[in-house]
Structures are given as structure tokens and as C-alpha cells.
Design a protein around this motif. Sequence first.
Motif, PDB file in Angstrom:
ATOM      1  N   SER A  77     -17.112   1.792   6.766  1.00 25.93           N
ATOM      2  CA  SER A  77     -16.548   0.998   5.667  1.00 25.93           C
ATOM      3  C   SER A  77     -15.660  -0.109   6.228  1.00 25.93           C
ATOM      4  O   SER A  77     -14.427  -0.036   6.135  1.00 25.93           O
ATOM      5  CB  SER A  77     -15.747   1.900   4.715  1.00 25.93           C
ATOM      6  OG  SER A  77     -16.577   2.846   4.086  1.00 25.93           O
ATOM      7  N   PRO A 116     -12.224   0.281  -3.565  1.00 23.50           N
ATOM      8  CA  PRO A 116     -12.542  -1.145  -3.699  1.00 23.50           C
ATOM      9  C   PRO A 116     -12.315  -1.887  -2.391  1.00 23.50           C
ATOM     10  O   PRO A 116     -11.490  -1.482  -1.562  1.00 23.50           O
ATOM     11  CB  PRO A 116     -11.571  -1.611  -4.787  1.00 23.50           C
ATOM     12  CG  PRO A 116     -10.433  -0.646  -4.726  1.00 23.50           C
ATOM     13  CD  PRO A 116     -11.043   0.676  -4.350  1.00 23.50           C
ATOM     14  N   SER A 117     -13.045  -2.955  -2.197  1.00 23.89           N
ATOM     15  CA  SER A 117     -12.895  -3.751  -0.984  1.00 23.89           C
ATOM     16  C   SER A 117     -11.451  -4.204  -0.833  1.00 23.89           C
ATOM     17  O   SER A 117     -10.805  -4.641  -1.786  1.00 23.89           O
ATOM     18  CB  SER A 117     -13.819  -4.966  -1.051  1.00 23.89           C
ATOM     19  OG  SER A 117     -13.718  -5.730   0.126  1.00 23.89           O
ATOM     20  N   GLY A 118     -10.937  -4.064   0.397  1.00 21.63           N
ATOM     21  CA  GLY A 118      -9.559  -4.444   0.661  1.00 21.63           C
ATOM     22  C   GLY A 118      -8.556  -3.321   0.483  1.00 21.63           C
ATOM     23  O   GLY A 118      -7.368  -3.505   0.746  1.00 21.63           O
ATOM     24  N   SER A 125     -15.869   5.078   0.963  1.00 21.35           N
ATOM     25  CA  SER A 125     -16.770   4.014   0.499  1.00 21.35           C
ATOM     26  C   SER A 125     -16.604   3.721  -0.991  1.00 21.35           C
ATOM     27  O   SER A 125     -16.983   2.643  -1.455  1.00 21.35           O
ATOM     28  CB  SER A 125     -18.228   4.383   0.804  1.00 21.35           C
ATOM     29  OG  SER A 125     -18.601   5.575   0.142  1.00 21.35           O
ATOM     30  N   ASN A 152     -14.965  -2.866   5.147  1.00 16.88           N
ATOM     31  CA  ASN A 152     -14.237  -3.605   4.114  1.00 16.88           C
ATOM     32  C   ASN A 152     -12.951  -2.906   3.691  1.00 16.88           C
ATOM     33  O   ASN A 152     -12.198  -3.424   2.868  1.00 16.88           O
ATOM     34  CB  ASN A 152     -15.125  -3.804   2.887  1.00 16.88           C
ATOM     35  CG  ASN A 152     -15.576  -2.482   2.278  1.00 16.88           C
ATOM     36  OD1 ASN A 152     -15.852  -1.520   3.000  1.00 16.88           O
ATOM     37  ND2 ASN A 152     -15.654  -2.419   0.956  1.00 16.88           N
ATOM     38  N   ILE A 153     -12.684  -1.724   4.240  1.00 14.07           N
ATOM     39  CA  ILE A 153     -11.473  -0.978   3.943  1.00 14.07           C
ATOM     40  C   ILE A 153     -10.518  -1.095   5.136  1.00 14.07           C
ATOM     41  O   ILE A 153     -10.931  -0.929   6.291  1.00 14.07           O
ATOM     42  CB  ILE A 153     -11.780   0.512   3.674  1.00 14.07           C
ATOM     43  CG1 ILE A 153     -12.821   0.651   2.553  1.00 14.07           C
ATOM     44  CG2 ILE A 153     -10.507   1.280   3.342  1.00 14.07           C
ATOM     45  CD1 ILE A 153     -12.407   0.053   1.227  1.00 14.07           C
ATOM     46  N   TYR A 154      -9.256  -1.390   4.858  1.00 11.28           N
ATOM     47  CA  TYR A 154      -8.264  -1.453   5.932  1.00 11.28           C
ATOM     48  C   TYR A 154      -7.842  -0.028   6.268  1.00 11.28           C
ATOM     49  O   TYR A 154      -7.201   0.646   5.460  1.00 11.28           O
ATOM     50  CB  TYR A 154      -7.053  -2.282   5.510  1.00 11.28           C
ATOM     51  CG  TYR A 154      -6.027  -2.424   6.615  1.00 11.28           C
ATOM     52  CD1 TYR A 154      -6.125  -3.446   7.554  1.00 11.28           C
ATOM     53  CD2 TYR A 154      -4.975  -1.516   6.725  1.00 11.28           C
ATOM     54  CE1 TYR A 154      -5.207  -3.576   8.584  1.00 11.28           C
ATOM     55  CE2 TYR A 154      -4.047  -1.640   7.752  1.00 11.28           C
ATOM     56  CZ  TYR A 154      -4.168  -2.664   8.669  1.00 11.28           C
ATOM     57  OH  TYR A 154      -3.264  -2.782   9.691  1.00 11.28           O
TER      58      TYR A 154
END
Length: 284
Positions: free
Chosen positions: A73, A50-52, A47, A75-77
Amino acid sequence: MHSLNRRERPFLIDEVLDDFARFDFPLKDIWLSAARFHYHNLAPEISALPSGARALEIGCGAGILLTLLGQQSPNIYMEGIEPFAEGFETMEGVLQHAQGLGARIHRSAYEDYDPSKAYDLVYLVNVLEHLPDWRHFLDTLPRFLTPQGRCLVLCPNYGFPYEPHFNIPVVGSKATTGRMFRRRIDWVENTYEVHGLWNSLNFVQLSQIKRHLAGSQLKLRVRHEITDRMIDRFNTDPVFQKHIGVFNKVGRAAKALGLTQVFRLGPCENLQPYMFLEFSRVSE
């Protein structure tokens, strides 16, 4: 796909684990117990990205932990790799369920995996001790990492004379221990359908890892907090308490007396029973 990521975190964990518990597979209680524990170890690390950002689990098994972290999470790949060796057929239903919940899982060993991009975070949970050549893994690890990327490894430390898979003391070498406890080893492998488990263990030690990294492209940070977390797990995880047996009393007593702090001191850290290691690139 389930909308589990919109729920409060404790409910997310319980719902996902209850979902996986519907399946019948060997050592189910232990797998689910471990997934819950390591979710709490790794969720803050995921978490904080950073996003992405991109994260990879090496040796993700059927994807239970990967699913938990991915739901936490979104937003995390995140993706995972697992070679799925012979005998994994009993986990196929679990694997398909994880993929149905969005887990990206590739059928590959780390040696054969060619990522399209490097990762900001790579993690291995109870995998390093099973690799045929952990030194080769560390030597090739930089190819998986971005310049600021990190790799988190959680696994037993065989510098401490205890083998947790079979719940036996280590007496000298693996060969000597295997001869002394052959009946116990055979019983565990036959009872839980984990044939070949003993042969897969490489008995990796923290002191060996440190020596191997000398002059390498990697630097190491030892995360000492894992020892107390493992002992605290005795109070909240009945599955773990039953599996470890008498060692839970030893661990609790050691923490109560402050003895676990010894593992933070110089060479004594090489004796901690369980490792939480953080690898990153050496700055150029």
C-alpha cells in the motif's frame, strides 16, 4: 528502491521474504513465517484506508512486516517504532535492509514516542504480551489515534492455558508454570538466543483487558475470525506446524467438530487461544 509494489501481490510477498531470508538471524524461519501470516491479516485493513492515511506499527522489530505492508500500500504513510533493546545486534543487517526498501523505523519505545500527527491505524503484532505494563499502553493509546482511528492488536491470550513461545501448558500462574518447566524455558532461551524472553511475558488475558476498559476512552471489538485462521495456518505453514507440535492436531480436530465456534459465545471468548482485538475511541 525495489519496484516490488508494481508486481502481483503473491509475488511481492515471496520476493520480499526471499530477500530477507538471505540474512542470518535467530529464529529466522519463525520470523518470516509470522510476517507472512500477519501480512494476510493486516493487508486488507491497510488497503481499506483512504489514500494518504497514516499507519503506525508499534514494536515493528527489524521491519519485515512493515516492509511487506508498505510495499503493498504505497499510498499509505506507514512507519514503525521499536526500542531495539540489548541483544538486537543480530538484526541490524535486516533492519538496514528494511530501511533500504523504504521502511520508516524510529528507535523508540511507545512511552517516549511523540508522533507529529495522530494515526488512522495503529497495530501491534505479538507485542502486547511483552509490554511491562499493558494497562498503561491502553490508557495512553488514544493519543496515537485520530478521532476515527483504530488500533489492531494480535497476541496470545493467556486466558487459554498454553504458552506459545515455549510451547508449554500454563499451570496456574506464571510463577508456577516457570518452576514446573524451568528446564524447557532455559533450553529454549539458550538454544535460540532469546535470553530474557520468559521474564518479558506479562501473561495478559482478554478478560483482564475487558475489565480494564470499563469506563475508559476506548471500546473493544473482538475479531473472532482469528481462531479459524490460526488453525488453517497448520495446513499451509510447515514452520508453524513444527513449532506448535501436537497442538496442531488438537486445533484441527476442534475446528472439524465445530468447537472453535464456542469461542464466539459470551464468556467463552475469554478462552480463545489467540486474540485479534480492535480498539477505537468511545464516541462522545
